[in-house]
Design a protein around this motif. Structure first.
Motif, short mmCIF file in Angstrom:
data_model
loop_
_atom_site.label_atom_id
_atom_site.label_comp_id
_atom_site.label_asym_id
_atom_site.label_seq_id
_atom_site.Cartn_x
_atom_site.Cartn_y
_atom_site.Cartn_z
N THR A 6 6.86 122.36 28.35
CA THR A 6 6.86 123.11 27.10
C THR A 6 6.85 124.59 27.44
O THR A 6 6.03 125.05 28.22
N ILE A 7 7.78 125.31 26.85
CA ILE A 7 7.84 126.76 27.01
C ILE A 7 7.73 127.37 25.62
O ILE A 7 8.45 126.98 24.71
N LYS A 8 6.82 128.31 25.50
CA LYS A 8 6.64 128.96 24.20
C LYS A 8 7.52 130.20 24.12
O LYS A 8 7.57 131.00 25.04
N LEU A 9 8.25 130.31 23.02
CA LEU A 9 9.11 131.45 22.75
C LEU A 9 8.64 132.15 21.49
O LEU A 9 8.10 131.52 20.58
N ARG A 10 8.91 133.45 21.43
CA ARG A 10 8.65 134.17 20.18
C ARG A 10 9.54 133.58 19.10
O ARG A 10 10.66 133.15 19.38
N PRO A 11 9.08 133.56 17.87
CA PRO A 11 9.90 133.00 16.77
C PRO A 11 11.29 133.66 16.69
O PRO A 11 12.28 132.96 16.45
N THR A 13 13.04 134.93 19.14
CA THR A 13 13.85 134.44 20.26
C THR A 13 14.36 133.04 19.97
O THR A 13 15.53 132.73 20.21
N TYR A 14 13.49 132.20 19.43
CA TYR A 14 13.90 130.83 19.11
C TYR A 14 14.97 130.82 18.02
O TYR A 14 15.93 130.06 18.10
#
Length: 75
Positions: A6-11, A13-14
């Motif tokens: 799981t990689i978290k991205l800024r909203p 960026t997503y």
């Protein structure tokens, strides 16, 4: 069984990734993989250059200066 990372991205960026995936008709995962592959290649090139592993980084002579005075004869 393979574990998913799981990689978290800024909203933002997503959202941009989702938009490009839709425009290019590519899965978002493929876009991320391609982007990371390009990043790793460039980062590796920069690290090699900094560490003196790049052929061009090992000399400050031009091509002509390097070969000046060298006499190559076929035997």
């Amino acid at each position: 069984m393979e574990k998913e990372a799981t990689i978290k991205l800024r909203p933002e960026t997503y959202e941009t990734l989702a938009n490009y995936a839709q425009i290019l008709r590519l899965p978002p995962e493929l876009i991320v993989e391609q982007a990371l592959e390009a990043f790793f290649l460039e980062a590796s090139r920069q690290l090699n250059s900094r560490n003196g592993l790049d052929d061009n980084a090992q000399t400050n002579l031009s091509y002509d200066e390097f070969w000046e005075g060298v006499d190559l004869e076929e035997s």
